[in-house]
Design a protein around this motif. Structure first.
Motif, PDB file in Angstrom:
ATOM      1  N   VAL A  66       0.791  -1.114  -0.082  1.00  0.00           N
ATOM      2  CA  VAL A  66      -0.133   0.090   0.038  1.00  0.00           C
ATOM      3  C   VAL A  66       0.906   1.363   0.084  1.00  0.00           C
ATOM      4  N   ALA A  67       1.814   1.217   0.919  1.00  0.00           N
ATOM      5  CA  ALA A  67       2.663   2.432   0.962  1.00  0.00           C
ATOM      6  C   ALA A  67       4.271   1.931   0.519  1.00  0.00           C
ATOM      7  N   THR A  68       5.051   1.456   1.329  1.00  0.00           N
ATOM      8  CA  THR A  68       6.507   1.023   1.086  1.00  0.00           C
ATOM      9  C   THR A  68       6.496  -0.201   1.930  1.00  0.00           C
ATOM     10  N   GLN A  69       7.468  -0.986   1.159  1.00  0.00           N
ATOM     11  CA  GLN A  69       7.913  -2.173   2.052  1.00  0.00           C
ATOM     12  C   GLN A  69       8.774  -1.548   3.338  1.00  0.00           C
ATOM     13  N   PRO A  70       8.177  -2.615   4.574  1.00  0.00           N
ATOM     14  CA  PRO A  70       8.782  -2.326   5.614  1.00  0.00           C
ATOM     15  C   PRO A  70      10.215  -2.482   5.783  1.00  0.00           C
ATOM     16  N   ARG A  71      11.126  -1.577   6.228  1.00  0.00           N
ATOM     17  CA  ARG A  71      12.494  -1.846   6.187  1.00  0.00           C
ATOM     18  C   ARG A  71      13.092  -2.580   7.441  1.00  0.00           C
ATOM     19  N   GLU A  72      12.423  -3.093   8.329  1.00  0.00           N
ATOM     20  CA  GLU A  72      12.838  -3.792   9.475  1.00  0.00           C
ATOM     21  C   GLU A  72      13.623  -5.161   8.900  1.00  0.00           C
ATOM     22  N   ARG A  73      14.525  -5.443   9.669  1.00  0.00           N
ATOM     23  CA  ARG A  73      15.177  -6.871   9.402  1.00  0.00           C
ATOM     24  C   ARG A  73      14.129  -7.978   9.634  1.00  0.00           C
ATOM     25  N   ALA A  74      13.350  -7.704  10.802  1.00  0.00           N
ATOM     26  CA  ALA A  74      12.403  -9.013  11.299  1.00  0.00           C
ATOM     27  C   ALA A  74      11.360  -9.111   9.921  1.00  0.00           C
ATOM     28  N   PHE A  75      11.064  -8.128   9.513  1.00  0.00           N
ATOM     29  CA  PHE A  75       9.882  -8.447   8.339  1.00  0.00           C
ATOM     30  C   PHE A  75      10.563  -9.423   7.325  1.00  0.00           C
ATOM     31  N   LYS A  76      11.732  -8.630   6.786  1.00  0.00           N
ATOM     32  CA  LYS A  76      12.303  -9.718   5.609  1.00  0.00           C
ATOM     33  C   LYS A  76      12.540 -11.100   6.254  1.00  0.00           C
ATOM     34  N   ARG A  77      12.827 -11.290   7.466  1.00  0.00           N
ATOM     35  CA  ARG A  77      13.187 -12.538   7.911  1.00  0.00           C
ATOM     36  C   ARG A  77      11.920 -13.553   8.244  1.00  0.00           C
ATOM     37  N   GLU A  78      10.844 -12.899   8.495  1.00  0.00           N
ATOM     38  CA  GLU A  78       9.445 -13.398   8.620  1.00  0.00           C
ATOM     39  C   GLU A  78       8.923 -13.549   7.224  1.00  0.00           C
ATOM     40  N   LEU A  79       9.029 -12.569   6.304  1.00  0.00           N
ATOM     41  CA  LEU A  79       8.690 -12.832   4.843  1.00  0.00           C
ATOM     42  C   LEU A  79       9.491 -14.425   4.399  1.00  0.00           C
ATOM     43  N   GLU A  80      10.728 -14.449   4.515  1.00  0.00           N
ATOM     44  CA  GLU A  80      11.351 -15.500   3.888  1.00  0.00           C
ATOM     45  C   GLU A  80      10.531 -16.736   4.390  1.00  0.00           C
ATOM     46  N   ALA A  81      10.530 -16.640   6.044  1.00  0.00           N
ATOM     47  CA  ALA A  81      10.065 -17.831   6.563  1.00  0.00           C
ATOM     48  C   ALA A  81       8.708 -18.213   6.187  1.00  0.00           C
ATOM     49  N   GLU A  82       8.006 -17.290   5.879  1.00  0.00           N
ATOM     50  CA  GLU A  82       6.529 -17.678   5.414  1.00  0.00           C
ATOM     51  C   GLU A  82       6.616 -18.333   4.067  1.00  0.00           C
ATOM     52  N   LEU A  83       7.345 -17.610   3.133  1.00  0.00           N
ATOM     53  CA  LEU A  83       7.529 -18.129   1.985  1.00  0.00           C
ATOM     54  C   LEU A  83       8.161 -19.725   1.986  1.00  0.00           C
ATOM     55  N   ASP A  84       8.986 -19.823   2.879  1.00  0.00           N
ATOM     56  CA  ASP A  84       9.393 -21.172   3.161  1.00  0.00           C
ATOM     57  C   ASP A  84       8.495 -22.308   3.543  1.00  0.00           C
ATOM     58  N   ARG A  85       7.648 -21.766   4.420  1.00  0.00           N
ATOM     59  CA  ARG A  85       6.546 -22.706   4.708  1.00  0.00           C
ATOM     60  C   ARG A  85       5.648 -22.790   3.704  1.00  0.00           C
ATOM     61  N   MET A  86       5.476 -21.859   2.766  1.00  0.00           N
ATOM     62  CA  MET A  86       4.630 -22.228   1.582  1.00  0.00           C
ATOM     63  C   MET A  86       5.318 -23.270   0.735  1.00  0.00           C
ATOM     64  N   ARG A  87       6.519 -23.154   0.562  1.00  0.00           N
ATOM     65  CA  ARG A  87       7.362 -24.049  -0.280  1.00  0.00           C
ATOM     66  C   ARG A  87       7.114 -25.545   0.382  1.00  0.00           C
ATOM     67  N   ASP A  88       7.269 -25.611   1.663  1.00  0.00           N
ATOM     68  CA  ASP A  88       7.013 -26.916   2.217  1.00  0.00           C
ATOM     69  C   ASP A  88       5.774 -27.607   2.110  1.00  0.00           C
ATOM     70  N   PHE A  89       4.633 -26.763   2.114  1.00  0.00           N
ATOM     71  CA  PHE A  89       3.209 -27.017   1.974  1.00  0.00           C
ATOM     72  C   PHE A  89       3.006 -27.633   0.770  1.00  0.00           C
ATOM     73  N   LEU A  90       3.623 -26.728  -0.254  1.00  0.00           N
ATOM     74  CA  LEU A  90       3.315 -27.385  -1.816  1.00  0.00           C
ATOM     75  C   LEU A  90       4.432 -28.456  -2.128  1.00  0.00           C
ATOM     76  N   ASN A  91       5.484 -28.673  -1.502  1.00  0.00           N
ATOM     77  CA  ASN A  91       6.277 -29.609  -1.470  1.00  0.00           C
ATOM     78  C   ASN A  91       7.157 -29.227  -2.818  1.00  0.00           C
ATOM     79  N   LEU A  92       7.798 -28.215  -2.414  1.00  0.00           N
ATOM     80  CA  LEU A  92       8.746 -27.723  -3.670  1.00  0.00           C
ATOM     81  C   LEU A  92       9.954 -27.533  -2.889  1.00  0.00           C
ATOM     82  N   ALA A  93      11.024 -27.575  -3.679  1.00  0.00           N
ATOM     83  CA  ALA A  93      12.552 -27.511  -3.321  1.00  0.00           C
ATOM     84  C   ALA A  93      12.594 -25.992  -2.832  1.00  0.00           C
ATOM     85  N   SER A  94      13.577 -25.752  -1.843  1.00  0.00           N
ATOM     86  CA  SER A  94      13.676 -24.400  -1.168  1.00  0.00           C
ATOM     87  C   SER A  94      14.647 -23.969  -2.383  1.00  0.00           C
TER      88      SER A  94
END
Length: 94
Positions: A66-94
C-alpha cells in the motif's frame, strides 16, 4: 414469443435459455492480480498483497505494498520464513 416449459416438453429443447439483464450488461473487469492474491499482514495492519504462483517447479512471489515495504530486518526474516512454509506446504524445493 413466449414459451412455457411444461411437464410434457422433451428434456432437450430447441429454445435458447433466456439471458438475464445482468449477463447482458455486466462485463467483469480484467484481473490485476491472480486468482489467489492474499492480503499481506504485518503486525496489526494490512500492508499490501501477495500473489504466489508456481512456475517450473519454483515458487514465484509478486508482492505489492500500500505504501512502502517495511525496512525492518524482522519483516524480511518473517517474509522468507513464510515463503519457506509455503514451499514446504506445496512440496517444492527451497
Amino acid at each position: 414469443m413466449l414459451h412455457q416449459i411444461s411437464f410434457y416438453d422433451p428434456p432437450i429443447s430447441l429454445y435458447a435459455p433466456p439471458i438475464s439483464l445482468y449477463e447482458r450488461t455486466h462485463t467483469p473487469p480484467k484481473r490485476k492480480l491472480g486468482y489467489y492474491a492474499m492480503p499481506l499482514l504485518w503486525r496489526d495492519q494490512v500492508i499490501g498483497w501477495g500473489n504466489l504462483s508456481v512456475k517450473n517447479g519454483e515458487l514465484k512471489s509478486e508482492l505489492g505494498y500500500v505504501a512502502t515495504q517495511p525496512r525492518e530486518r524482522a519483516f524480511k526474516r518473517e517474509l522468507e520464513a513464510e515463503l519457506d512454509r509455503m514451499r514446504d506446504f506445496l512440496n517444492l524445493a527451497s
